[in-house]
Design an enzyme around this catalytic site. Structure first.
Site, short mmCIF file in Angstrom:
data_model
loop_
_atom_site.label_atom_id
_atom_site.label_comp_id
_atom_site.label_asym_id
_atom_site.label_seq_id
_atom_site.Cartn_x
_atom_site.Cartn_y
_atom_site.Cartn_z
N TYR A 1 43.40 44.00 40.26
CA TYR A 1 43.88 42.81 39.71
C TYR A 1 44.73 43.43 38.55
O TYR A 1 44.14 44.20 37.69
CB TYR A 1 42.75 41.92 39.24
CG TYR A 1 43.08 40.73 38.71
CD1 TYR A 1 43.21 39.72 39.14
CD2 TYR A 1 43.43 40.76 37.31
CE1 TYR A 1 43.67 38.42 38.51
CE2 TYR A 1 43.61 39.70 36.35
CZ TYR A 1 44.21 38.58 37.16
OH TYR A 1 44.38 37.35 36.57
N GLU B 1 50.69 37.08 37.48
CA GLU B 1 49.46 37.64 37.98
C GLU B 1 49.78 38.34 39.64
O GLU B 1 50.34 37.74 40.35
CB GLU B 1 48.26 36.28 38.35
CG GLU B 1 46.90 37.01 38.65
CD GLU B 1 46.18 35.73 38.77
OE1 GLU B 1 45.29 35.41 37.95
OE2 GLU B 1 46.14 35.28 39.98
#
Ligand code: GDP
Ligand code: MN
Length: 381
Positions: free
Chosen positions: A101, A189
């Site tokens: 991530y 993101e």
């Protein structure tokens, strides 16, 4: 403003982030044609402004063009978190060895962009943050200097041991940071950032949220807005220049001024009610604004009572009263309304309302209490 995955990927690709190609489609037939072009296994992905699409059945692998068509048929019928899926992204499937991530958010407390990275990617990052916070590295960036190479390396080393992968990851961090700053993002993101079995690092998902206040400076970003993917009442409000946020309750509130709107919502809660929205008709409200506000509020079927709370300063309460009369003549109300007006031209406003069969008070407490009762099915006093 939210943008779609395929739009965010385009921006990041141009910044140098390695991302597999992709094409958007709105029919199963188009999906089949695109899958044929790519050959091999493809991924069909719902394009909606919601996370957790994978869990909701909105991300599916397909081994053949026929299978791609089949899964597209299903995905294009889905509603994910209440939003209809009108478009899908078709992209060649990558083989995954590992999912990480990488994200940047604008942190209000430190007033800085903060990197958040974790080797435990793919799934909900919120869950990782809650259960295993040691698996997340947070790194605030001083925007005067930008992301320094040593910081990019540090982020890379948190994800990988292999120096080659760390270098590749550090480069992706720089690109993501550049895209974040250049486009006035409040969030950017990549989840998952995957390692393939061959050792390549690629971004398989991307999300960007653009600060609404940046859109005047970035007309090319404003064009990315997809109104069909947004809450219809919020679209209507934005186009009418009203500040509106839909909430889950049943007391529809029309208020002038953000501070009064907050105070009104607090009082609704205090008396045991739930506001259906935050709506600020602003300072110099002309009757047309009131008409639009009522249109938006009455189009929400969960609204059981409407509460007007107007403090007349620059706003003339007689303008508001005229707006209420005009709006309700155009669209007769199906739910009870409680009106509280005080301030500029209050007497004229009260007279207008009385002549048209409305009652109004100047007491905020009383009005809020009554609106909450009415929303719960109580009788009008
Ligand atoms: P989200 O659930 O809305 O975040 O959608 P994602 O695009 O992140 O996809 C969810 C999951 O689907 C990912 O974490 C991957 O595990 C899987 N996935 C997405 N793209 C691919 C791909 O190209 N190949 C494989 N094998 N899995 C994928
Ligand atoms: Mn994802």
């Amino acid at each position: 403003m939210n943008i779609h995955e395929y739009q965010a990927k385009e921006i990041l690709r141009n910044e140098g982030v390695p991302i597999p190609p992709g094409e958007v489609a709105s029919t199963p037939e188009e999906v089949e044609r695109i899958a044929k072009q790519y050959g091999g296994t493809v991924v069909v992905k719902a394009q909606v402004h919601a996370g957790g699409r994978g869990k909701a059945g909105g991300v599916k692998l397909a081994k053949t063009p026929a299978e791609a068509k089949e899964v597209a048929e299903k995905i294009l019928k889905l509603h994910i978190k209440g939003l209809p899926v009108l478009k899908v992204l078709v992209t060649p499937a990558a083989d995954i060895a590992n999912e990480a991530y990488v994200g940047i958010i604008l942190d209000r407390a430190s007033k800085k962009p903060v990197f958040m990275v974790s080797p435990a990617g793919g799934i909900d990052i919120e869950e990782v943050a809650e259960k295993t916070p040691e698996k997340i590295l947070k790194l605030p960036i001083d925007t005067r200097y930008g992301l320094q190479p040593y910081q990019a390396s540090r982020l890379g080393f948190f994800l990988f041991d292999d120096v080659k992968k760390v270098r590749a990851a550090a480069k992706i961090m720089q690109s993501l940071y550049t895209a974040f700053m250049k486009n006035g993002c409040s969030l950017a993101e990549i989840n998952p950032l995957v390692t393939t079995p061959a050792g390549d690092i690629v971004a398989l998902d991307a999300k960007m949220v653009i600060d609404d206040n940046e859109l005047d400076r970035h007309p090319e970003l404003a064009e990315l807005r997809d109104e069909s993917a947004e809450e219809p009442s919020e679209v209507m409000a934005r186009n009418a220049n009203l500040t509106f946020i839909k909430l889950d309750g049943d007391v529809g509130c029309v208020v002038n001024g953000a501070g009064l709107a907050m105070a009104t919502m607090d009082l609704v809660k205090y008396y045991g009610g739930e506001p259906a929205n935050f709506l600020d008709i602003g300072g110099s409200s002309n009757p047309e604004k009131v008409v639009n506000a009522l249109k938006i509020i009455t189009s929400d079927p969960s609204v059981k009572a409407i509460l007007f709370n107007i403090f007349g300063g620059i706003t003339r309460t007689d303008d508001v009263a005229n707006g209420i009369v005009t709006a309700t003549k155009q669209n007769p109300l199906k739910v009870p309304i409680v009106i509280r007006l005080t301030g500029t031209n209050e007497e004229i406003a009260m007279k207008i309302l009385e002549e048209n069969g409305f009652s109004a008070s100047s007491d905020m407490d009383e009005a809020v209490k009554r609106a909450v009762e009415l929303a719960k099915g109580g009788k009008a006093a």
